[in-house]
Design an enzyme around this catalytic site. Structure first.
Site, PDB file in Angstrom:
ATOM      1  N   MET A  93       0.804  -1.222   0.000  1.00 17.96           N
ATOM      2  CA  MET A  93       0.000   0.000   0.000  1.00 17.96           C
ATOM      3  C   MET A  93       0.836   1.270   0.000  1.00 17.96           C
ATOM      4  SD  MET A  93      -3.341  -0.633   2.370  1.00 17.96           S
ATOM      5  CE  MET A  93      -4.722  -1.596   1.764  1.00 17.96           C
ATOM      6  N   HIS A  94       1.956   1.254   0.727  1.00 18.72           N
ATOM      7  CA  HIS A  94       2.745   2.482   0.829  1.00 18.72           C
ATOM      8  C   HIS A  94       3.445   2.836  -0.484  1.00 18.72           C
ATOM      9  CE1 HIS A  94       5.726  -0.640   2.222  1.00 18.72           C
ATOM     10  NE2 HIS A  94       6.461  -0.016   1.316  1.00 18.72           N
ATOM     11  N   HIS A  95       3.435   1.910  -1.446  1.00 21.09           N
ATOM     12  CA  HIS A  95       3.996   2.200  -2.763  1.00 21.09           C
ATOM     13  C   HIS A  95       2.952   2.804  -3.708  1.00 21.09           C
ATOM     14  CE1 HIS A  95       7.819   0.354  -1.914  1.00 21.09           C
ATOM     15  NE2 HIS A  95       7.273  -0.812  -1.644  1.00 21.09           N
ATOM     16  N   GLU A 101       1.100  -3.873   6.791  1.00 23.30           N
ATOM     17  CA  GLU A 101       1.574  -2.560   6.357  1.00 23.30           C
ATOM     18  C   GLU A 101       2.231  -1.833   7.520  1.00 23.30           C
ATOM     19  OE1 GLU A 101       2.493   0.154   3.598  1.00 23.30           O
ATOM     20  OE2 GLU A 101       1.350  -1.669   3.159  1.00 23.30           O
ATOM     21  N   ALA A 154       4.918   7.738  -2.774  1.00 21.33           N
ATOM     22  CA  ALA A 154       3.704   7.497  -2.001  1.00 21.33           C
ATOM     23  C   ALA A 154       3.952   7.878  -0.544  1.00 21.33           C
ATOM     24  CB  ALA A 154       3.276   6.042  -2.146  1.00 21.33           C
TER      25      ALA A 154
END
Length: 335
Positions: free
Chosen positions: A253-255, A282, A308
């Site tokens: 998700m953080h990408h 995450e 991100a």
């Protein structure tokens, strides 16, 4: 966890209390030196050599083809970093607390991550330009045969080995689960751990070609290719297939941007069976009101390398809700 400076004596504690010491200077200068010193210990073969036997700086220098003066200076710096100890007879050895992390024979060895720091060091030298332009390095657009893929995925694999047993035990799979999709799973180690725990479960890792190549080698070397297979593709555009009994979305998700996360999660929902489990792992940053920690540094790293961010728990819950998922449970992972 917070990084900070430790006073060695009363005078230094008083100076810190009254803000007489320039902490920004100390963080920048000593942090830089400590990082590069620990990295050099891997690249020059110091930890591997000391894992075999304690040695003087002169013996190490001869064995590793280094200069005696440089080796002694490096060893003393590693002592200061608490990675190495100097014995009374003048020989150096791996410090007992660091041996589990720096001995290449240890199952908890993290040398590949320290080696990967050379690539990360290069990325961080461009931080100012990224902040000015907003254009990230985008580490996932390297050519498939770029050697940085190998350093990257092996580094992530070493971290995954530490957490995988705890993570796998926290994921409730449907009874009799047979199929699992690991999105962006790279090394496939989390999927492998789940397959070992659930008889009859087989996993497919979907990841970019450069990542999948290295991950396939890792799984093959571990003798687990009968449980985990790799498929090359971009998780944002590739056909996911299904239905699956479980989908893993770990450290992905953080990408991605918020819109990309919601779009991906909606596709995942369509690929899951009616009783399937989606597991999200995450690194989350605290809400703005919480005490300061090192999490914002991780957030800046994500911006640098992917453009991100590290999201808050509320933001991730919002992504899941927008995609039609109901959160059954959440829990922190200690490792």
């Amino acid at each position: 966890m917070r990084l900070g400076l430790k006073a060695d004596n009363l005078l230094e504690r008083v100076a810190d209390w009254f803000n007489l010491a320039p902490q920004p200077l100390a963080h920048a200068f000593y942090g830089m030196m400590a990082s590069r010193t620990l990295m050099a210990g891997v690249r020059l073969g110091v930890y591997a050599a000391l894992a075999e036997s304690a040695a003087t700086a002169e013996v190490l220098a001869e064995r590793l083809k280094l200069s005696p003066e440089g080796t002694r200076a490096l060893m003393e710096a590693l002592v200061a970093c608490e990675a190495v100890e100097r014995q009374r007879d003048g020989r150096y050895r791996l410090a007992p607390r660091s041996k589990r992390w720096l001995d290449p024979r240890s199952p908890k060895y993290v040398g590949a991550f320290l080696e990967f720091n050379y690539a990360q060091w290069d990325w961080w030298t461009g931080l100012e330009g990224v902040v000015r332009s907003g254009q990230a390095v985008d580490i996932h657009h390297f050519a498939p045969d770029d050697p940085r893929w190998r350093d990257y995925i092996h580094a992530m694999h070493q971290l995954a080995r530490l957490a995988a047993p705890e993570v796998a035990s926290a994921i409730p799979l449907p009874r009799g689960a047979k199929s699992l999709l690991d999105l962006g799973g790279a090394h496939g180690w989390y999927a492998a751990e789940l397959c070992l725990r659930h008889r009859g479960l087989k996993a497919t890792v979907l990841d970019l070609e450069g990542s999948a190549r290295v991950g396939r080698d890792i799984i093959t070397s571990a003798g687990l290719s009968h449980l985990v297979t790799h498929r090359e593709g971009d998780l944002l555009t590739a056909e996911l297939g299904g239905p699956y009994d479980a989908v893993l979305l770990f450290q992905v998700m953080h990408h991605l941007s918020p819109a990309q996360n919601v779009a991906l999660l909606r596709r995942v929902r369509g690929a899951l069976g009616s009783k399937g489990t989606l597991a999200v792992l995450e690194y989350l940053r605290e809400d703005i009101q919480d005490p300061a920690s090192s999490a914002p540094l991780i957030g800046l790293h994500y911006f640098l390398t992917s453009g991100a961010a590290a999201y808050t728990p509320a933001e991730v819950e919002g992504f899941l809700d927008d995609a039609g998922f109901r959160i059954e449970q959440t829990r922190p992972i200690r490792h």
